[in-house]
Design a protein around this motif. Structure first.
Motif, PDB file in Angstrom:
ATOM      1  N   TRP A  83       0.862  -1.182   0.000  1.00  0.00           N
ATOM      2  CA  TRP A  83       0.000   0.000   0.000  1.00  0.00           C
ATOM      3  C   TRP A  83       0.897   1.229   0.000  1.00  0.00           C
ATOM      4  O   TRP A  83       1.599   1.466   0.974  1.00  0.00           O
ATOM      5  N   SER A  84       0.889   2.072  -1.033  1.00  0.00           N
ATOM      6  CA  SER A  84       0.129   1.961  -2.257  1.00  0.00           C
ATOM      7  C   SER A  84       0.946   2.567  -3.374  1.00  0.00           C
ATOM      8  O   SER A  84       2.093   2.962  -3.173  1.00  0.00           O
ATOM      9  N   PHE A  85       0.300   2.769  -4.545  1.00  0.00           N
ATOM     10  CA  PHE A  85       1.048   3.187  -5.732  1.00  0.00           C
ATOM     11  C   PHE A  85       1.394   4.676  -5.728  1.00  0.00           C
ATOM     12  O   PHE A  85       2.559   5.047  -5.848  1.00  0.00           O
ATOM     13  N   ALA A  86       0.402   5.550  -5.626  1.00  0.00           N
ATOM     14  CA  ALA A  86       0.660   6.991  -5.783  1.00  0.00           C
ATOM     15  C   ALA A  86       0.050   7.786  -4.643  1.00  0.00           C
ATOM     16  O   ALA A  86      -1.016   7.445  -4.129  1.00  0.00           O
ATOM     17  N   ASP A  87       0.722   8.853  -4.256  1.00  0.00           N
ATOM     18  CA  ASP A  87       0.132   9.814  -3.324  1.00  0.00           C
ATOM     19  C   ASP A  87      -1.128  10.397  -3.955  1.00  0.00           C
ATOM     20  O   ASP A  87      -1.095  10.883  -5.090  1.00  0.00           O
ATOM     21  N   ASN A  88      -2.230  10.363  -3.228  1.00  0.00           N
ATOM     22  CA  ASN A  88      -3.487  10.896  -3.757  1.00  0.00           C
ATOM     23  C   ASN A  88      -3.669  12.338  -3.314  1.00  0.00           C
ATOM     24  O   ASN A  88      -4.453  12.646  -2.410  1.00  0.00           O
ATOM     25  N   ALA A  89      -2.919  13.215  -3.948  1.00  0.00           N
ATOM     26  CA  ALA A  89      -3.010  14.642  -3.667  1.00  0.00           C
ATOM     27  C   ALA A  89      -3.775  15.304  -4.801  1.00  0.00           C
ATOM     28  O   ALA A  89      -3.369  15.231  -5.962  1.00  0.00           O
ATOM     29  N   VAL A  90      -4.881  15.942  -4.456  1.00  0.00           N
ATOM     30  CA  VAL A  90      -5.728  16.563  -5.453  1.00  0.00           C
ATOM     31  C   VAL A  90      -5.356  18.038  -5.597  1.00  0.00           C
ATOM     32  O   VAL A  90      -4.998  18.702  -4.618  1.00  0.00           O
ATOM     33  N   LYS A  91      -5.436  18.547  -6.822  1.00  0.00           N
ATOM     34  CA  LYS A  91      -5.131  19.956  -7.060  1.00  0.00           C
ATOM     35  C   LYS A  91      -6.380  20.772  -6.775  1.00  0.00           C
ATOM     36  O   LYS A  91      -7.344  20.758  -7.539  1.00  0.00           O
ATOM     37  N   ASP A 131      -3.543  16.036   4.690  1.00  0.00           N
ATOM     38  CA  ASP A 131      -2.501  15.775   5.696  1.00  0.00           C
ATOM     39  C   ASP A 131      -1.944  14.368   5.536  1.00  0.00           C
ATOM     40  O   ASP A 131      -1.484  14.008   4.468  1.00  0.00           O
ATOM     41  N   PHE A 132      -2.014  13.561   6.575  1.00  0.00           N
ATOM     42  CA  PHE A 132      -1.365  12.246   6.580  1.00  0.00           C
ATOM     43  C   PHE A 132      -2.207  11.151   5.938  1.00  0.00           C
ATOM     44  O   PHE A 132      -1.765  10.000   5.854  1.00  0.00           O
ATOM     45  N   ARG A 133      -3.396  11.470   5.471  1.00  0.00           N
ATOM     46  CA  ARG A 133      -4.314  10.404   5.065  1.00  0.00           C
ATOM     47  C   ARG A 133      -4.037   9.838   3.685  1.00  0.00           C
ATOM     48  O   ARG A 133      -4.382   8.689   3.423  1.00  0.00           O
ATOM     49  N   ALA A 134      -3.436  10.607   2.800  1.00  0.00           N
ATOM     50  CA  ALA A 134      -3.290  10.105   1.431  1.00  0.00           C
ATOM     51  C   ALA A 134      -1.878  10.146   0.850  1.00  0.00           C
ATOM     52  O   ALA A 134      -1.713   9.816  -0.315  1.00  0.00           O
ATOM     53  N   PRO A 135      -0.830  10.518   1.613  1.00  0.00           N
ATOM     54  CA  PRO A 135       0.517  10.466   1.024  1.00  0.00           C
ATOM     55  C   PRO A 135       1.167   9.092   1.228  1.00  0.00           C
ATOM     56  O   PRO A 135       2.194   8.949   1.874  1.00  0.00           O
ATOM     57  N   ASP A 136       0.543   8.067   0.667  1.00  0.00           N
ATOM     58  CA  ASP A 136       0.956   6.681   0.921  1.00  0.00           C
ATOM     59  C   ASP A 136       1.680   6.053  -0.257  1.00  0.00           C
ATOM     60  O   ASP A 136       1.965   4.853  -0.241  1.00  0.00           O
ATOM     61  N   GLY A 137       1.950   6.817  -1.301  1.00  0.00           N
ATOM     62  CA  GLY A 137       2.416   6.223  -2.542  1.00  0.00           C
ATOM     63  C   GLY A 137       3.907   5.978  -2.599  1.00  0.00           C
ATOM     64  O   GLY A 137       4.706   6.627  -1.922  1.00  0.00           O
ATOM     65  N   ILE A 138       4.261   5.032  -3.470  1.00  0.00           N
ATOM     66  CA  ILE A 138       5.672   4.809  -3.792  1.00  0.00           C
ATOM     67  C   ILE A 138       6.142   5.846  -4.806  1.00  0.00           C
ATOM     68  O   ILE A 138       7.327   6.050  -5.008  1.00  0.00           O
ATOM     69  N   VAL A 139       5.147   6.505  -5.437  1.00  0.00           N
ATOM     70  CA  VAL A 139       5.434   7.661  -6.293  1.00  0.00           C
ATOM     71  C   VAL A 139       4.539   8.806  -5.847  1.00  0.00           C
ATOM     72  O   VAL A 139       3.535   8.605  -5.161  1.00  0.00           O
ATOM     73  N   GLY A 140       4.896  10.008  -6.254  1.00  0.00           N
ATOM     74  CA  GLY A 140       4.120  11.183  -5.912  1.00  0.00           C
ATOM     75  C   GLY A 140       2.873  11.297  -6.780  1.00  0.00           C
ATOM     76  O   GLY A 140       2.603  10.449  -7.639  1.00  0.00           O
ATOM     77  N   PRO A 141       2.099  12.350  -6.593  1.00  0.00           N
ATOM     78  CA  PRO A 141       0.849  12.499  -7.351  1.00  0.00           C
ATOM     79  C   PRO A 141       1.078  12.589  -8.851  1.00  0.00           C
ATOM     80  O   PRO A 141       0.243  12.152  -9.640  1.00  0.00           O
ATOM     81  N   TYR A 142       2.210  13.160  -9.264  1.00  0.00           N
ATOM     82  CA  TYR A 142       2.565  13.197 -10.681  1.00  0.00           C
ATOM     83  C   TYR A 142       3.572  12.096 -11.027  1.00  0.00           C
ATOM     84  O   TYR A 142       4.299  12.189 -11.990  1.00  0.00           O
ATOM     85  N   ARG A 143       3.594  11.065 -10.197  1.00  0.00           N
ATOM     86  CA  ARG A 143       4.415   9.860 -10.393  1.00  0.00           C
ATOM     87  C   ARG A 143       5.899  10.161 -10.184  1.00  0.00           C
ATOM     88  O   ARG A 143       6.776   9.519 -10.769  1.00  0.00           O
ATOM     89  N   GLU A 144       6.213  11.141  -9.319  1.00  0.00           N
ATOM     90  CA  GLU A 144       7.595  11.391  -8.942  1.00  0.00           C
ATOM     91  C   GLU A 144       8.106  10.181  -8.146  1.00  0.00           C
ATOM     92  O   GLU A 144       7.468   9.734  -7.217  1.00  0.00           O
ATOM     93  N   GLU A 156       4.790  15.073   1.048  1.00  0.00           N
ATOM     94  CA  GLU A 156       4.034  16.285   1.378  1.00  0.00           C
ATOM     95  C   GLU A 156       4.034  17.209   0.161  1.00  0.00           C
ATOM     96  O   GLU A 156       4.809  18.162   0.060  1.00  0.00           O
ATOM     97  N   SER A 157       3.114  16.905  -0.750  1.00  0.00           N
ATOM     98  CA  SER A 157       3.106  17.547  -2.067  1.00  0.00           C
ATOM     99  C   SER A 157       2.844  19.039  -2.007  1.00  0.00           C
ATOM    100  O   SER A 157       3.285  19.791  -2.880  1.00  0.00           O
TER     101      SER A 157
END
Length: 942
Positions: free
Chosen positions: A498-506, A518-531, A830-831
């Motif tokens: 868990w999980s693939f990408a940070d779910n940060a919405v613009k 905050d801490f609820r959705a930055p769970d990704g192995i890549v960032g929101p733009y797949r960084e 922390e996008s």
């Protein structure tokens, strides 16, 4: 781009003048970046209570309407979810040639309760459920060749509370709107409305066909065409023998190539329905893969009679500008990125976009397809409808190997038996996190998984969530231990990070900031733009299907490697491996890298699960090199992984770099009552005689603020005494200690290079009058630390493992090379504050040298000791972390440290529940031990 055209036409196959194929006319665009403008009215929130326009498909929040809600709203006191309603209007024209055909309007997905009106008439019952394809027969409600009016009312909050609990009371963003495409479909009056397939690995094909109406003496002409391989196959004519609209056909082709994720062979299946006079009534086609999926109790999951291990990850359908509105390009790039990490399986919390499943089919990924229900389930009435919609859409994808009925308590047991109603393959059904139906899908297990589970259990073990990736935690950190442990067990079937990408919405309501709640959705192995975060490369190496036995290159090395084949289906003889030799010079010789040689590595002919030897012919200049890098490629030429080894140990490397740069000259030694100063070639270093620490460093340009050290880390010391010594072309300051350090000898040579030679842990007792417990009981950091102001740091060039920082349990994935990083203050995940990867701050492994770049006071440090970690400053804790809890282990005091041990970072559960590489170190010293030396050289010259 946005399309202002009213409609555009897209055929499912090629357009045929006979009109016997299904035709599709989009009313919306196809996804993010390809939209059509509709009229829109929002009931509440941003830009509400007025008619305006909106792009379709989209989430209306991302278009500046309504209010944003994260699905854990119920964790915040006094917060209620947003519940606005959106009304859409659009006019369209239906081709006149569609007259007399079946016409349907299809919605790929709308959130959440959706009412559809055609020319003022309701198309059918309100659809409830946000992740599913639904459609209405509007044949008798539209007028061909003329304008028709479409009105759609979408209620973000469902009138069915079980839907809200399953889909919108969840750990993800909960949006509103028509977020997937809308289109019309036209079929002949007599048509194949639905085809359900079972294409086996042996080339057999069984198909259940739902006809729109009965026909007498009809036939199906079936043909296949390879899409990813060679071969020609004769068509098969199969008479329809059953009465009624439901028909079944069975046939078989020889010499088909079966589908698997390492060789995802696909075929185009074409079915032609004809009547008794051989008139074509309808044609249907689809991409298919021939493969056989079986679950064998107390054994495992088999695909094509091969026991599989799924190296999996969980993925949301998500992109910052679109929410859950994505597109085919995003699906393709995401699937390729998963393959790049050597991931072979993916799971979701709801049915994903159709185009993502298509990518899994063609690129090669196993899929666990899930009926939504995050921690609460649908009621049986609505759940059974949504179950049918999911399976009807997804059943023919070869990538799908398991069905999932909800998540973490979101299971409706009444639905389990009905998956088989729509799936002739009878794929196995799981309940993620539960011990159910022969599979233990335990979430976030400890390294030792507990009583009667994997450790001494007899059910197939497949955690559907593990290695939770909040901020920089989990994912690659600790993976190696878990994977080595689990893959040694015959009942292990795989696991999903868990999980693939940070779910940060613009956020359109917050000046475009990226918001992960905050801490609820930055769970990704890549960032929101797949960084790419550091774990990307750790996972890539740990899950590489080629694994090297640990190796040190010494003068005895003859070019032979021991390696294992961890593929499921591929023999290593079909892969390719190459090498490059690098010579890397330090700043003492110009700080550059050159390629000394390159060539191929011969791979053995070994099947999956076997171990053998690879061989490279050593070029004559092999031992002139600094680094050997090897890269492997799969049979299709895709990169698998790259690995590197130093050809020279640190001490030998430094001596070769230093040779020829020394010079004779005077070194000045000055002593006062409290300060000893060593000075040469414009560099002076002053030591405090009261504690043995560096007091001041100066060069011709001015002060270099490298001070307040060495301070012992992970051990207790007591400063004892010091003395100084003048030599012919050098001078020394010697500090003696009790406890964990015996002595540190500082030597300045005529070049102005300052050598530090520290002797640690060389005695069983701490010394006279010193408590023998002179090391920490649990060693998280061990070494020496200094101060240096962060505000003047501009960057760092270094030779060692990189480019990403490491933790004790996440070293794999970094490689030996010459690296450069500019300073950044990235807080992983922390996008909102910007993401620049690799992060600058943190631990860096296997230091050979590092040039600390600064406009004011740069300097270079060299290590003559192997295995030294460079700590470069202290990463900042996330601002949005949960209740102020630390997300990282404590760093040593000071700013720059040289360490032999560093801490692990946790993965959801405490370090004590992680594997061996995550545990703190320990020290046991016996009489006669030589101790540990740390030899560093500092170049403070201007």
């Amino acid at each position: 781009m946005k399309h202002q055209l009213i409609t555009y036409l897209l055929l499912l196959t090629c357009f045929c003048a006979t009109g016997q194929q299904t035709e599709r006319q989009y009313l919306s665009g196809t996804g993010l970046g390809n939209t059509v403008t509709w009229n829109f009215y929002c009931s509440a929130g941003q830009n509400s209570q007025k008619w305006s326009q909106i792009e379709v498909p989209s989430q209306w929040e991302l278009q500046g309407f309504g209010e944003y809600t994260y699905g854990r709203w119920y964790k915040k006191k006094g917060v209620e979810p947003s519940k606005e309603t959106g009304t859409y209007k659009y006019s369209f024209k239906v081709p006149k040639k569609w007259s007399g055909q079946q016409i349907s309007i299809v919605f790929e997905g709308a959130m959440t309760d959706t009412e559809v009106f055609i020319n003022g008439e309701k198309a059918g019952d309100m659809h409830q459920g946000g992740f599913y394809r639904f459609s209405y027969d509007i044949t008798h409600k539209i007028t061909t060749g003329k304008k028709n009016d479409l009105k759609v009312i979408v209620h973000k909050h469902s009138a069915n509370n079980s839907i809200n609990n399953a889909e919108r009371k969840a750990d993800w963003w909960t949006f509103g709107g028509i977020y997937r495409p809308v289109y019309l479909e036209a079929k002949p009056k007599t048509a194949m409305n639905h085809v359900t397939l079972d294409a086996k690995a042996d080339g057999s094909l069984n198909a259940d066909i739902d006809l729109s109406e009965e026909i007498k003496s009809g036939k199906i002409i079936a043909s296949i065409e390879p899409l990813t391989g060679k071969g020609k196959f004769a068509s098969k004519t199969i008479p329809l023998t059953l009465n009624g609209k439901k028909q079944h056909i069975s046939t078989k082709w020889k010499d088909v190539i079966s589908w698997n994720p390492e060789n995802p062979q696909l075929y185009k299946l074409h079915l032609k329905l004809t009547d008794q006079n051989n008139k074509t009534l309808h044609e249907w086609s689809s991409r298919i893969g021939f493969r056989t999926v079986e679950f064998r109790a107390k054994d495992g999951i088999y695909v094509n009679d091969t026991k599989i291990v799924m190296k999996g990850i969980n993925r949301h359908s998500f992109y910052p500008e679109g929410g859950r509105t994505t597109n085919r390009e995003i699906s393709k790039s995401d699937a390729l990125l998963l393959k790049e990490m050597n991931i072979n399986a993916v799971r979701f919390h709801y049915p994903p976009d159709q185009h993502f499943l298509e990518m899994c089919d063609s690129i090669g990924l196993f899929v666990v397809d899930e009926l939504a229900g995050w921690q609460n389930c649908y009621d049986t009435e609505v759940g059974s409808k949504l179950q049918k919609e999911m399976l009807t859409r997804d059943v023919n994808h070869p990538c799908i190997v398991l069905w999932s009925n909800g998540n973490e308590g979101g299971w409706n047991y009444d639905l389990d038996q009905h998956f088989a109603d729509y799936d002739p393959q009878n794929r196995h059904v799981i309940h993620p996190w539960a011990d159910f139906n022969g599979i233990d899908a335990h979430h976030y297990p400890a390294y030792l998984t507990g009583v009667a589970r994997l450790t001494n259990g007899y059910k197939v073990f497949m955690p559907t969530e593990f290695m939770h990736g909040m901020y920089d935690q989990g994912l690659g950190a600790g993976l190696e231990d878990f994977w080595d442990n689990w893959t040694s067990h015959p009942l292990f079937a795989g696991a999903f990070m868990w999980s693939f990408a940070d779910n940060a919405v613009k956020r359109t309501d917050k000046n475009g900031i990226l918001d992960s709640d905050d801490f609820r959705a930055p769970d990704g192995i890549v960032g929101p733009y797949r960084e790419k975060e550091g774990s990307v490369f750790t996972v890539r190496e740990v899950w590489a299907p080629i694994q090297f036995k640990k190796l040190y290159i010494t003068p005895s090395f003859k070019g032979k490697f021991t390696l294992s084949n961890r593929f499921l289906y591929t023999n290593l003889k079909d892969c390719k491996m190459t090498y490059q030799l690098y010579k890397i010079n330090s700043p003492l010789k110009g700080s550059k890298k050159e390629i000394l040689g390159k060539g191929n590595v011969s791979l053995p002919q070994i099947d999956p699960g076997e171990t053998g030897f690879a061989k490279m012919e050593l070029p004559a200049n092999f031992f002139d090199a600094t680094v050997l890098e090897i890269e492997a490629f799969d049979p299709a030429g895709h990169k698998i992984c790259n690995w590197s080894w130093p050809v020279k140990y640190a001490g030998e490397y430094f001596q070769l770099q230093h040779a020829g740069t020394t010079k004779d000259g005077d070194v000045k030694l000055t002593e006062t009552d409290s300060i000893t100063t060593l000075e040469a070639n414009g560099v002076s270093v002053s030591f405090n005689q009261q504690n043995g620490q560096i007091l001041q460093v100066k060069n011709k340009k001015g002060i270099v603020p490298f001070t307040n050290g060495p301070v012992a880390v992970g051990m207790k010391i007591q400063y004892k005494e010091c003395y100084a010594k003048q030599n012919q072309h050098s001078a020394q300051f010697v500090a003696k200690y009790l406890g964990g350090i015996d002595s540190i000898v500082w030597t300045m040579n005529a070049q102005g290079l300052l050598n530090m030679n520290a002797v640690m842990l060389n005695r069983a007792g701490g010394g006279k009058g010193f408590d023998d417990a002179f090391t920490d009981n649990e060693i998280n950091n061990f070494g020496l630390t200094f101060s240096y102001p962060e505000k003047i740091v501009k960057g760092m060039e270094w030779f060692g493992r990189g480019p990403y920082r490491v933790w004790k349990n996440r070293v794999k994935g970094t490689n030996y090379n010459l690296w450069q990083k500019d300073y950044n203050n990235t807080i992983t995940g922390e996008s909102e504050y910007g993401l620049t990867y690799p992060e600058f701050k943190g631990f860096h492994a296997n230091l050979y040298w590092a040039a600390i770049q600064s406009d004011e006071a740069p300097f270079t440090v060299y290590s003559e000791s192997d295995g030294v970690f460079l700590r470069m400053l202290t990463p900042e804790e996330p601002k949005g972390r949960m209740e102020g809890r630390h997300t990282m282990p404590a760093f040593p005091s000071g700013d720059i440290s040289f360490l032999y041990d560093i801490p692990a970072i946790q993965s959801f559960k405490p370090i004590s529940m992680q594997g061996p590489h995550s545990q703190p170190g320990n020290i046991r010293i016996k009489v006669g031990d030589e101790g540990i030396r740390m030899i560093l050289d500092f170049d403070f010259k201007e």
